[in-house]
Design a protein around this motif. Structure first.
Motif, PDB file in Angstrom:
ATOM      1  N   ALA A   9       0.950  -1.348   0.074  1.00 26.91           N
ATOM      2  CA  ALA A   9      -0.009   0.005  -0.168  1.00 26.91           C
ATOM      3  C   ALA A   9       1.139   1.453   0.238  1.00 26.91           C
ATOM      4  N   GLY A  10       2.471   1.278  -0.622  1.00 22.78           N
ATOM      5  CA  GLY A  10       2.560   2.454  -0.529  1.00 22.78           C
ATOM      6  C   GLY A  10       2.370   3.309  -1.859  1.00 22.78           C
ATOM      7  N   LEU A  11       2.716   4.375  -2.115  1.00 25.96           N
ATOM      8  CA  LEU A  11       2.397   5.316  -3.243  1.00 25.96           C
ATOM      9  C   LEU A  11       2.015   4.720  -4.436  1.00 25.96           C
ATOM     10  N   MET A  40       5.561   7.006   3.025  1.00 25.05           N
ATOM     11  CA  MET A  40       5.493   7.410   3.383  1.00 25.05           C
ATOM     12  C   MET A  40       4.340   7.821   4.532  1.00 25.05           C
ATOM     13  N   MET A  41       5.334   7.750   5.621  1.00 28.63           N
ATOM     14  CA  MET A  41       4.622   7.196   7.042  1.00 28.63           C
ATOM     15  C   MET A  41       5.307   8.129   8.047  1.00 28.63           C
ATOM     16  N   PRO A  42       3.391   8.392   8.761  1.00 26.60           N
ATOM     17  CA  PRO A  42       3.831   9.823   9.970  1.00 26.60           C
ATOM     18  C   PRO A  42       4.526   8.690  11.011  1.00 26.60           C
ATOM     19  N   ILE A  43       4.908  10.205  11.820  1.00 22.83           N
ATOM     20  CA  ILE A  43       5.650   9.427  13.142  1.00 22.83           C
ATOM     21  C   ILE A  43       4.917  10.890  13.986  1.00 22.83           C
ATOM     22  N   MET A 470       7.912   9.545  -9.672  1.00 25.22           N
ATOM     23  CA  MET A 470       7.468   8.475 -10.035  1.00 25.22           C
ATOM     24  C   MET A 470       6.835   7.518 -10.022  1.00 25.22           C
ATOM     25  N   VAL A 471       7.496   7.218  -8.208  1.00 23.37           N
ATOM     26  CA  VAL A 471       7.208   6.193  -8.331  1.00 23.37           C
ATOM     27  C   VAL A 471       5.438   6.017  -8.267  1.00 23.37           C
TER      28      VAL A 471
END
Length: 490
Positions: A9-11, A40-43, A470-471
């Motif tokens: 479930a990445g971009l 693309m992960m929130p911390i 690009m991803v």
């Protein structure tokens, strides 16, 4: 109705899922982690929020197009803010160079930085050249490529300086070594060395300096959150916290996927949005994919990794911009350490994102510092003592007048080993293959398996390459291939 499984479930996976669901396909997304968005992960911590990656957004139109082409308004899912003066480059002798959006703004700043010693036509010529590189790449490389051996592609390949290095391109236009160093850093956006990566990647300078650097309201991870919301609206089913353990293949077609070694899901097509270099070998036996052998670092060089410290302060540091770079005194030695000697640089260049400058809600309690240094891939090199390396980082920043050691409310480390484990990244690399040399730069694995005919790929380790735009584009390209494959059978 054709059923498509998207693994990851990445971009890239989210982009493919939205594109396919909007065209009437049944789509299931399987993700091993509990969060959506991949890297693309929130911390989050009390009073602080960090974007693990990316911190810099360019080409917002790529993200917007995914939503727009699905029949919705992108502004209902995420919005962007262009940063006028976005990156301050600091050098050991005290000089600073601020990167700004717009050609005239950059000409003015470079003129100041070089005390008027740089001819106007040099910076203008550079701006025009990198814009030209981008236009060729957009036409020839940001599309599905079935063969690298066609006349149009080969003709334009000669125009993008495939045999000249990025460092060589910058030396062609400029003499100031620190100006060159600041521009050379763009090679790290693709996990590579400016002394080896082709000059073609000067197009990144076009994106940042001519077109613009953006920040997503609510944090850059809002892009992934917006994608997930649109996907669910279109009927996409998410299965989080579940791992694909095998892909069953019969007569060169994937027929079902095994989940957690106990469950099975029948499929018509698969989009594999994981690190191709680790996940393809993990899920399908090498005997079934003779055209894709198990990769080794000697054959496929990993890109650089990263060592990250997310530091939440109870105060603001005066003078920090949204994006800040504190350069080493010997950039070439730094990249030799990373790629040739497989070790951490003794004098690292340090990047700090402080998004609370633009969006105070990202650091309500104080500055939210995302501190990053380039790191070697994990396949070689000595074990490092991160406590000792933190002291090196802290001391170097103190040299520049920046103290990140006091009033610390929160700190979390992310090491290359963490990246390797959490994201199944090829030897901890951020971008899969490095783009050092023409093969890694221009001949990345295709979006379609040669041996499993209904298996398609998305992500930074496949075409067209690394970086969030690009991803995202790779997911759209995989979707296009599936739509074409279905149409050809009608």
């Amino acid at each position: 109705m054709k059923h498509i499984a998207v693994i990851g479930a990445g971009l890239g996976g989210l982009s493919a899922a939205i594109s396919l669901a909007s065209k009437g396909f049944k789509v299931t997304v399987i993700e091993r982690n509990e969060h959506i968005g991949g890297k693309m992960m929130p911390i989050t911590a009390d009073g602080h929020r960090f974007d693990f990656g990316p911190n810099t957004i360019t080409m917002p139109e790529i993200f917007q197009s995914v939503i727009l082409e699905s029949g919705a308004d992108p502004d209902d899912y995420f919005t962007f803010e262009k940063l006028a003066r976005h990156t301050v480059n600091h050098f050991p002798d005290g000089r600073t160079l601020t990167f700004a959006t717009g050609r005239e703004a950059m000409r003015t700043e470079v003129d100041r930085f070089t005390n008027g010693q740089l001819a106007k036509n040099d910076i203008t010529g550079y701006q025009e050249e990198v814009a030209h590189l981008f236009q060729i790449a957009k036409q020839q490389f940001f599309v599905n490529i079935d063969s690298y051996f066609n006349f149009s592609l080969l003709r334009d390949m000669t125009k993008v300086h495939p045999l000249k290095t990025l460092h060589g391109l910058h030396k062609k236009y400029f003499k100031d070594p620190q100006l060159i160093q600041a521009l050379d850093r763009y090679a790290t956006y693709i996990g590579s060395s400016p002394f080896q990566a082709p000059a073609t990647f000067g197009l990144i300078a076009h994106l940042e300096l001519n077109d613009g650097v953006y920040f997503t309201h609510g944090g850059n991870t809002a892009i992934a959150e917006g994608f997930a919301r649109r996907a669910r609206e279109l009927g996409v089913v998410f299965r989080l916290g579940e791992e694909v353990t095998q892909i069953e293949v019969t007569n060169q077609l994937a027929t079902e996927i095994e989940l957690n070694h106990i469950d099975y899901l029948s499929v018509d097509f698969i989009v594999l949005n994981g690190d191709l270099l680790t996940q393809y070998p993990r899920l399908i036996s090498e005997t079934i994919r003779p055209d894709f052998k198990n990769p080794t670092p000697s054959q496929m060089e990993p890109s650089i990794s990263a060592y990250v410290r997310c530091i939440g302060l109870s105060r603001r540091i005066e003078g920090l911009a949204h994006h800040n770079v504190f350069f080493s005194s010997d950039y070439e030695a730094e990249f030799k350490a990373l790629f040739d000697q497989h070790r951490y640089a003794e004098e690292p260049t340090i990047y700090i994102s402080n998004s609370s400058v633009t969006a105070p809600e990202m650091g309500i309690a104080g500055d939210n510092l995302f501190v990053l240094v380039n790191a070697p891939a994990t396949h070689k090199g000595p074990i490092i003592d991160f406590d000792t390396y933190d002291k090196i980082i802290d001391q170097r920043l103190q040299h520049f007048g920046i103290d990140i050691t006091s009033d610390v409310l929160f700190e979390q480390r992310i090491t290359p080993q963490d990246i390797e484990q959490k994201f199944s990244a090829y030897h901890g690399s951020l971008y899969g293959l490095s783009s050092n040399g023409t093969r890694g730069a221009f001949m990345r694995p295709s979006n379609r398996s040669k041996n499993v005919h209904n298996l398609f790929f998305a992500g930074g380790s496949t075409h067209p390459g690394g970086g969030s735009p690009m991803v995202t584009l790779s997911g759209k390209l995989a979707s296009e291939r599936i739509v074409s494959a279905v149409a050809s059978t009608l």
